[in-house]
Design a protein around this motif. Structure first.
Motif, PDB file in Angstrom:
ATOM      1  N   GLY A  51       4.139   6.650 -10.712  1.00 35.34           N
ATOM      2  CA  GLY A  51       5.030   6.483  -9.656  1.00 35.34           C
ATOM      3  C   GLY A  51       6.395   6.234 -10.231  1.00 35.34           C
ATOM      4  O   GLY A  51       6.938   6.073 -11.406  1.00 35.34           O
TER       5      GLY A  51
ATOM      6  N   PRO B 184       0.768  -1.164  -0.027  1.00 37.61           N
ATOM      7  CA  PRO B 184      -0.113  -0.124  -0.026  1.00 37.61           C
ATOM      8  C   PRO B 184       0.997   1.207   0.004  1.00 37.61           C
ATOM      9  O   PRO B 184       1.912   1.185   0.408  1.00 37.61           O
ATOM     10  N   PRO B 185       0.183   2.133  -0.375  1.00 37.96           N
ATOM     11  CA  PRO B 185       1.333   3.625  -0.606  1.00 37.96           C
ATOM     12  C   PRO B 185       1.806   4.111   0.771  1.00 37.96           C
ATOM     13  O   PRO B 185       2.920   4.502   0.691  1.00 37.96           O
ATOM     14  N   ASP B 186       1.352   3.682   1.867  1.00 38.86           N
ATOM     15  CA  ASP B 186       1.818   4.257   3.067  1.00 38.86           C
ATOM     16  C   ASP B 186       3.468   3.404   3.518  1.00 38.86           C
ATOM     17  O   ASP B 186       3.682   3.758   4.408  1.00 38.86           O
TER      18      ASP B 186
ATOM     19  N   ARG C 105       5.333   2.221   1.005  1.00 35.37           N
ATOM     20  CA  ARG C 105       6.447   2.233   0.009  1.00 35.37           C
ATOM     21  C   ARG C 105       7.430   3.201   0.438  1.00 35.37           C
ATOM     22  O   ARG C 105       7.211   4.181   0.924  1.00 35.37           O
TER      23      ARG C 105
ATOM     24  N   THR D 125      10.996   5.043  -1.112  1.00 37.12           N
ATOM     25  CA  THR D 125      11.691   5.435  -2.129  1.00 37.12           C
ATOM     26  C   THR D 125      13.185   5.963  -1.977  1.00 37.12           C
ATOM     27  O   THR D 125      13.629   5.849  -0.695  1.00 37.12           O
TER      28      THR D 125
ATOM     29  N   ARG E  69       1.177  -0.812  -9.723  1.00 41.53           N
ATOM     30  CA  ARG E  69       1.663   0.489  -9.317  1.00 41.53           C
ATOM     31  C   ARG E  69       1.218   1.521 -10.296  1.00 41.53           C
ATOM     32  O   ARG E  69       1.030   1.302 -11.444  1.00 41.53           O
TER      33      ARG E  69
ATOM     34  N   ASP F 187      11.928   2.938  -6.373  1.00 43.19           N
ATOM     35  CA  ASP F 187      11.493   2.304  -5.228  1.00 43.19           C
ATOM     36  C   ASP F 187      12.553   1.273  -4.423  1.00 43.19           C
ATOM     37  O   ASP F 187      12.937   0.390  -4.983  1.00 43.19           O
TER      38      ASP F 187
END
Length: 255
Positions: A209, A152-154, A156, A158, A205, A167
């Motif tokens: 992104g 989920p986005p929270d 991930r 980078t 994805r 990523d």
């Protein structure tokens, strides 16, 4: 022979299978135990004979044996000992090794030869003998691919690599995939895994992104010369990751 380099160890076992040494027994010990074991096998099965002598004996219908071993860690354990994985291989024929040892046949599916703590499996695919990732090792990669792509986005993470946002988890996975030894069947598996990762990335994805970095193909392992292990207590205290990178550099001729 006891090897420092796991890749050399794998290559010699591959060569042994190619030369008809299909029977084996294996185990784990420490350096002192290996020295005693090597002397025992040399006396009982003449494992230290020259290749030419062993070839002549095989042609005469006699079994020949060879002992291969590699350290399992570059660090000593809490008792000050370095673990060693050993494999005794033997050809078909008449000999004490077949009478005294409980030999397995690496040509049989249930008793295929494994190394690297079960990570690699030696198989004949109808063409030649080659190492490949074991089913467990391959499936662990498959699971990681799906888990990373579906984060989920929270969750991930980078990182900036060469000026581009990437990523962090996916790049670490790609680093590991492209650090695998480039045996023919391993290369085939890595190619499929990378394709699966890119397909899952596109599916799960967002298009805006971070993109996966482009990697060149996994190079074949070139032939490596023998490098005997002497006094293992003199091995430098390196981290496993540094050791892995050094083996990769030696194997693929990277500077």
């Amino acid at each position: 022979m006891l090897y420092r380099n796991t890749l050399v160890f794998l290559q010699r076992l591959q060569q042994a299978a190619t030369n008809g040494n299909f029977h084996y027994v294996s185990g784990e010990t420490d350096f002192d135990g290996y020295v005693r074991l090597a002397k025992k096998f040399s006396t009982a099965y003449e494992t230290e004979l020259s290749r030419q002598t062993k070839l002549r004996r095989r042609r005469a219908g006699e079994a020949s044996s060879t002992l291969y071993a590699v350290r399992l860690s570059i660090r000593a354990d809490q008792d000050g000992k370095i673990p060693v994985h050993w494999i005794l291989v033997a050809s078909s024929g008449v000999g004490r090794v077949h009478e005294r040892e409980k030999l397995k046949d690496m040509r049989e599916r249930k008793t295929r030869l494994v190394a690297g703590s079960g990570r690699y499996q030696l198989v004949h695919d109808g063409r030649t003998w080659s190492w490949r990732l074991s089913h467990d090792a391959y499936n662990r990669y498959v699971e990681r691919i799906h888990r990373i792509a579906s984060l989920p986005p929270d969750r991930r993470r980078t990182a900036e690599i060469d000026g581009l946002l990437r990523d962090a988890d996916a790049e670490k996975l790609l680093d590991e995939l492209y650090s695998e030894p480039g045996f023919r069947l391993v290369r085939r598996q890595i190619g499929k895994l990378v394709s699966d990762l890119r397909r899952e990335w596109t599916r799960l994805r967002p298009a805006n992104g971070p993109k996966l970095s482009e990697r060149t193909f996994l190079a074949y392992v070139r032939f490596l010369p023998n490098e005997r292990c002497g006094d293992l207590s003199a091995v430098p205290d390196l981290s496993p990751q540094i050791d892995r990178r050094e083996l990769f550099r030696i194997a693929f001729g990277c500077d």
